[in-house]
Design an enzyme around this catalytic site. Structure first.
Site, PDB file in Angstrom:
ATOM      1  N   GLU A  14       1.555   2.734  -7.355  1.00 14.77           N
ATOM      2  CA  GLU A  14       0.632   2.281  -6.317  1.00 14.77           C
ATOM      3  C   GLU A  14       0.070   0.912  -6.677  1.00 14.77           C
ATOM      4  OE1 GLU A  14      -0.144   4.243  -3.615  1.00 14.77           O
ATOM      5  OE2 GLU A  14       1.226   5.741  -4.398  1.00 14.77           O
ATOM      6  N   ARG A  73      -6.834   7.649   3.170  1.00 12.86           N
ATOM      7  CA  ARG A  73      -5.504   8.210   2.955  1.00 12.86           C
ATOM      8  C   ARG A  73      -5.500   9.196   1.793  1.00 12.86           C
ATOM      9  NH1 ARG A  73      -2.514   4.181   1.249  1.00 12.86           N
ATOM     10  NH2 ARG A  73      -4.039   2.538   1.614  1.00 12.86           N
ATOM     11  N   MET A 128       0.845  -1.175   0.000  1.00 12.30           N
ATOM     12  CA  MET A 128       0.000   0.000   0.000  1.00 12.30           C
ATOM     13  C   MET A 128       0.896   1.246   0.000  1.00 12.30           C
ATOM     14  SD  MET A 128      -2.526  -1.953   0.141  1.00 12.30           S
ATOM     15  CE  MET A 128      -2.772  -3.627   0.660  1.00 12.30           C
ATOM     16  N   CYS A 129       0.461   2.271  -0.684  1.00 17.63           N
ATOM     17  CA  CYS A 129       1.308   3.463  -0.819  1.00 17.63           C
ATOM     18  C   CYS A 129       0.444   4.698  -1.022  1.00 17.63           C
ATOM     19  CB  CYS A 129       2.250   3.354  -2.024  1.00 17.63           C
ATOM     20  SG  CYS A 129       3.270   1.887  -2.095  1.00 17.63           S
ATOM     21  N   ASP A 130       1.104   5.844  -1.028  1.00 18.36           N
ATOM     22  CA  ASP A 130       0.468   7.108  -1.400  1.00 18.36           C
ATOM     23  C   ASP A 130       1.469   7.920  -2.196  1.00 18.36           C
ATOM     24  OD1 ASP A 130      -2.219   7.282   0.211  1.00 18.36           O
ATOM     25  OD2 ASP A 130      -0.716   6.489   1.605  1.00 18.36           O
TER      26      ASP A 130
END
Length: 410
Positions: free
Chosen positions: A83, A205, A1-3
């Site tokens: 992502e 997020r 998971m990322c942003d």
């Protein structure tokens, strides 16, 4: 998971990303020079594809086990972050030439001299080879599709995928962010998997990073976005959930039962031209080279100035003090015992140093050496303070298992 987020300021483009991966997945910085390969084929993480006559110089943030990268930049000022996105009705490729999203990111940087060219490279490879292969070393059955923000000094493009299908959107507003769900209208309606997206809390997020992208106007503001823990005091302490750890906010800390993910590296790219007399306009990148942006210091790197900051060999997923990433885990994991009080002991020192560096960037080698000394001092302070354990029992047990798997020192 990322942003990943990008801010189009009056002075130029700012880019930022937290790379959220398995908590014991060491990630290191690597420089690769421009080349004219003699080989006609190229071995990526799981597959082999045709090589090109020339590749661009790049600096990458790479998980220890893969050929590709979570984020990086090339000599022409192109920067990309990817992502994981969860999609439906596309399946995963079983072709011997299928590529990871992280491989596509590196290939885009090595072969594209502008954001538009890099997007074209990724789309072409996606249509020819598809996406496939295990996306985690710890969990080899875990797979996903990918989305990207591709930026250069002139702007940014969002690229979202579902199998071999794709859609793009040129960033036209003040800011744009992506997380672990599809966002391009029409494409997202058709291919997004809402159930897995809810587990990943990507909407929560992205709501925070989108607001940050729209108001950020300097490098410090982008770092504040990456260090956001949620709640009314976003810089102070993680908010924990038994389901997915601290994944509700951009600065993720592991320990969820369903999803265990940790911000294992962070990156801010300053693509704005430097107008000061005697300065050149080469983009400057600010990286942690360690996990947890809240417990790390941002250090400057330049694509054209490789630095000898870690052993040449890749690390693995167990503790090894030869690598900066693993040395930092002693500080990070000790701080999690009482996250808010631990951060309060050194965050002001961290911010003071970064403010000085943002105004007058040191060399990469000098910055990493200084950061090592500071983080060692913070670790010694926390050991001396012997803060009481404040985490609930389930969270302590989860981290004991993570630490045991990594053979972390006591």
């Amino acid at each position: 998971m990322c942003d990943t987020l990008v801010s189009l300021t009056d002075d130029g483009v700012l880019f930022a990303k937290n790379s959220d991966r398995d908590p014991n997945e060491a990630q290191v910085l690597r420089w690769y020079a421009a080349t004219e390969p003699a080989e006609t084929t190229l071995r990526c993480t799981w597959s082999e594809i045709d090589q090109v006559p020339r590749t661009h110089a790049v600096v990458l943030s790479q998980p220890w086990w893969m050929w590709g990268a979570e984020m990086g930049a090339n000599e022409h000022g192109v920067v990309i972050g990817n992502e994981a996105v969860f999609t439906r009705s596309t399946g995963r490729e079983r072709s011997e030439t299928a590529l990871l999203g992280m491989d596509l990111l590196r290939l885009g940087l090595e072969r594209g001299a502008t954001a538009q060219e890099a997007v074209g490279v990724i789309v072409d490879l996606l249509e020819r080879h598809g996406q496939g292969g295990a996306c985690s070393h710890e969990h080899p059955r875990f797979t996903y599709d990918n989305s990207f923000i591709v930026a250069d000094p002139d702007g940014a493009i969002v690229l979202e995928t579902a199998g071999r299908r794709w859609a793009t959107e040129t960033v036209t507003g003040r800011g744009r962010s992506i997380s672990n769900g599809l966002t391009i209208p029409g494409f997202a309606d058709k291919y997004a998997d809402p159930v897995r997206g809810r587990v990943a809390q990507c909407a929560s997020r992205r709501g925070r990073t989108q607001a940050s992208a729209e108001r950020a106007d300097d490098v410090a503001a982008m770092w504040a976005a990456l260090r956001d823990h949620g709640g009314e005091a976003p810089q102070l302490s993680a908010q924990w959930s038994p389901v997915n750890g601290a994944l509700a906010a951009p600065c993720a800390h592991a320990a969820g039962i369903v999803t265990t993910t940790q911000s294992t590296a962070s990156w801010v790219a300053d693509l704005r031209p430097d107008q000061r007399p005697g300065r050149h306009s080469e983009p400057l990148h600010w990286v942690t080279g360690t996990s947890a942006p809240c417990t790390s210091i941002a250090k400057p790197v330049r694509v054209t100035q490789p630095a000898d900051i870690d052993p040449a060999e890749m690390p693995i997923n167990t503790y090894d003090p030869a690598y900066r990433w693993w040395r930092h885990e002693r500080l990070h994991r000790l701080a999690l015992r009482d996250h808010g009080r631990a951060l309060a002991r050194f965050a002001e020192d961290r911010d003071r140093v970064e403010t000085e560096w943002f105004a007058e960037p040191p060399t990469t080698a000098a910055a990493f050496a200084a950061a090592d000394r500071l983080e060692e001092a913070w670790l010694e302070d926390l050991l001396g303070a012997d803060l009481a354990e404040t985490r609930p029992g389930w969270l302590r047990r989860r981290w004991r298992a993570i630490d045991g798997s990594a053979k972390m020192p006591a």
